[in-house]
Design an enzyme around this catalytic site. Structure first.
Site, PDB file in Angstrom:
ATOM      1  N   CYS A   6      41.367  36.441  35.295  1.00  0.00           N
ATOM      2  CA  CYS A   6      40.577  36.822  35.229  1.00  0.00           C
ATOM      3  C   CYS A   6      39.581  37.715  36.386  1.00  0.00           C
ATOM      4  CB  CYS A   6      40.140  36.578  34.529  1.00  0.00           C
ATOM      5  SG  CYS A   6      38.325  37.518  33.107  1.00  0.00           S
ATOM      6  N   CYS A   7      39.009  36.345  37.107  1.00  0.00           N
ATOM      7  CA  CYS A   7      38.521  37.135  38.414  1.00  0.00           C
ATOM      8  C   CYS A   7      38.657  37.603  39.570  1.00  0.00           C
ATOM      9  CB  CYS A   7      38.325  35.430  38.990  1.00  0.00           C
ATOM     10  SG  CYS A   7      36.832  34.108  38.234  1.00  0.00           S
ATOM     11  N   CYS A  21      29.961  34.530  34.653  1.00  0.00           N
ATOM     12  CA  CYS A  21      30.066  35.025  33.623  1.00  0.00           C
ATOM     13  C   CYS A  21      29.309  34.404  32.483  1.00  0.00           C
ATOM     14  CB  CYS A  21      31.093  35.223  33.263  1.00  0.00           C
ATOM     15  SG  CYS A  21      32.308  36.980  34.643  1.00  0.00           S
ATOM     16  N   CYS A  48      31.906  31.488  30.946  1.00  0.00           N
ATOM     17  CA  CYS A  48      33.080  30.292  32.201  1.00  0.00           C
ATOM     18  C   CYS A  48      31.493  29.499  32.516  1.00  0.00           C
ATOM     19  CB  CYS A  48      32.881  31.514  32.740  1.00  0.00           C
ATOM     20  SG  CYS A  48      34.821  32.576  32.715  1.00  0.00           S
ATOM     21  N   CYS A  59      35.564  31.962  42.683  1.00  0.00           N
ATOM     22  CA  CYS A  59      35.589  32.701  41.636  1.00  0.00           C
ATOM     23  C   CYS A  59      36.304  33.895  42.606  1.00  0.00           C
ATOM     24  CB  CYS A  59      33.868  33.817  41.656  1.00  0.00           C
ATOM     25  SG  CYS A  59      33.052  34.447  42.810  1.00  0.00           S
TER      26      CYS A  59
HETATM   27  S1  SF4 Z   1      33.728  34.344  35.924  1.00  0.00           S
HETATM   28 FE1  SF4 Z   1      35.161  33.943  33.265  1.00  0.00          FE
HETATM   29  S2  SF4 Z   1      35.164  35.655  32.640  1.00  0.00           S
HETATM   30 FE2  SF4 Z   1      34.415  36.459  34.907  1.00  0.00          FE
HETATM   31  S3  SF4 Z   1      35.431  37.135  35.647  1.00  0.00           S
HETATM   32 FE3  SF4 Z   1      35.703  34.971  36.201  1.00  0.00          FE
HETATM   33  S4  SF4 Z   1      36.696  34.057  34.693  1.00  0.00           S
HETATM   34 FE4  SF4 Z   1      36.352  35.865  34.207  1.00  0.00          FE
END
Ligand code: SF4
Length: 248
Positions: A130-131, A211, A214, A237
Site C-alpha cells: 500500500c505504501c 495515514c 495506520c 513507509c
Molecule cells: S501508511 Fe497505511 S494507508 Fe498510508 S500508504 Fe502506507 S499502508 Fe497505505
C-alpha cells in the site's frame, strides 16, 4: 491545488555519491540547521531542490526554516488519499501562514489504484504494498526533476533512525536531513520561539502522524512512532532507503 505538469526544463542530471554526502557533512559540521538550509537553498542547490513534507506533528519546524530561507522552494506533499482530514486542513493553514508559494500535491496513480488496491483496503493486509503505490511511487514521480531533496526525519524518532546523518546520497540524489540531530526539546523550543501552530492531533496523543488507518495514539513511555502500523512489523513507509518497485 492541481498536480503540476512535469517540467522538463528543471531536470538536472547530476548524480550525488556517498562521497559527496560526506563532503557536505564535513562542510556543514557544526552549522545550525537554519543557517545550513539558508546557505544551501540560496547557494549551489538553489532551484534544484525540493522539500518533502507530510505536514505531520513536527513538520512546521522544517517548513518554517525553508520558508525563511526561500518561500519559493517547492514543497511536495503526497496525498495518499488515506490522510486525516485534520492533516489536510493543517497543511493548508500552515502553508498560508508560512507563505509557501509552491506547494505541490501528488497523488497515487488512479490506474495503479484500480489494479492493485481497488477496494482501498490493501493497508490492512499488505501495508508495504500500500505504501509503495500510495507514497513511494507518487514521491518518485514528484522528485523526478530534482537532484536533491530535504526530509524532516529526526534521529530520535525511532530505533531505525538513530545516528541519522544530515546528508545522504540515495539513488544518485542528495537527501538532506536538517533535523537529524534535533531532539524533542529542541523542536518544542523552536515551536515556541516562532509561535508555530501544532497539528491538531498531537494534543490527542499522536506524536507521529501518517495515514488515518495506520496511525494510532501512543501511550506514555512508548517510542514516538509506536502508533504507526501498530500490529505490523513495519516502521518506515518505504520512501527512505528504497525506490519504487513497479512489480509491487
Ligand atoms: S501508511 Fe497505511 S494507508 Fe498510508 S500508504 Fe502506507 S499502508 Fe497505505
Amino acid at each position: 491545488m492541481a498536480e503540476p505538469a512535469r517540467l522538463l526544463d528543471t531536470i538536472d542530471t547530476r548524480v550525488f555519491t556517498p562521497a559527496d554526502a560526506a563532503a557536505f557533512e564535513a562542510e556543514y559540521a557544526g552549522v545550525p540547521a537554519p543557517a545550513m538550509l539558508a546557505a544551501l537553498l540560496t547557494g549551489e542547490l538553489a532551484g534544484r531542490i525540493a522539500a518533502v513534507s507530510s505536514f505531520g506533528a513536527e513538520s512546521a519546524v522544517l517548513l518554517h526554516m525553508v520558508a525563511a530561507a526561500d518561500p519559493d522552494v517547492p514543497v511536495i506533499f503526497t496525498n495518499t488519499q488515506k490522510m486525516f482530514g485534520d492533516t489536510l486542513a493543517y497543511r493548508d493553514a500552515l502553508a498560508e501562514r508560512l507563505g509557501l508559494t509552491d506547494l505541490r500535491v501528488y497523488r497515487p496513480d488512479p490506474r495503479v489504484l484500480r489494479q492493485r488496491d481497488a477496494a482501498g483496503t490493501r493497508w490492512s493486509y499488505d501495508p508495504d504494498g500500500c505504501c509503495a503505490i500510495r507514497k513511494v511511487e507518487p514521491l518518485a514521480r514528484a522528485l523526478a526533476g530534482f537532484p536533491a531533496w530535504i526530509s524532516g526525519r529526526k534521529g530520535f524518532q525511532a530505533g531505525t533512525r538513530t545516528a541519522l546523518p544530515r546528508f545522504e546520497a540515495e539513488a544518485g540524489r542528495l537527501k538532506i536531513n536538517p533535523l537529524a540531530d534535533w531532539d524533542k526539546a529542541a523542536l518544542d523550543a523552536y515551536f515556541a520561539a516562532h509561535d508555530l501552530p501544532r497539528h491538531p492531533l498531537e494534543a490527542q496523543g499522536y506524536p507521529s502522524i501518517g495515514c488515518a488507518p495506520c496511525t494510532s495514539p501512543v501511550r506514555p513511555g512508548e517510542d514516538p512512532r509506536a502508533g504507526r502500523w501498530r500490529g505490523f512489523d513495519k516502521v518506515e513507509c518505504g520512501i527512505h532507503g528504497g525506490g519504487w518497485d513497479p512489480q509491487i
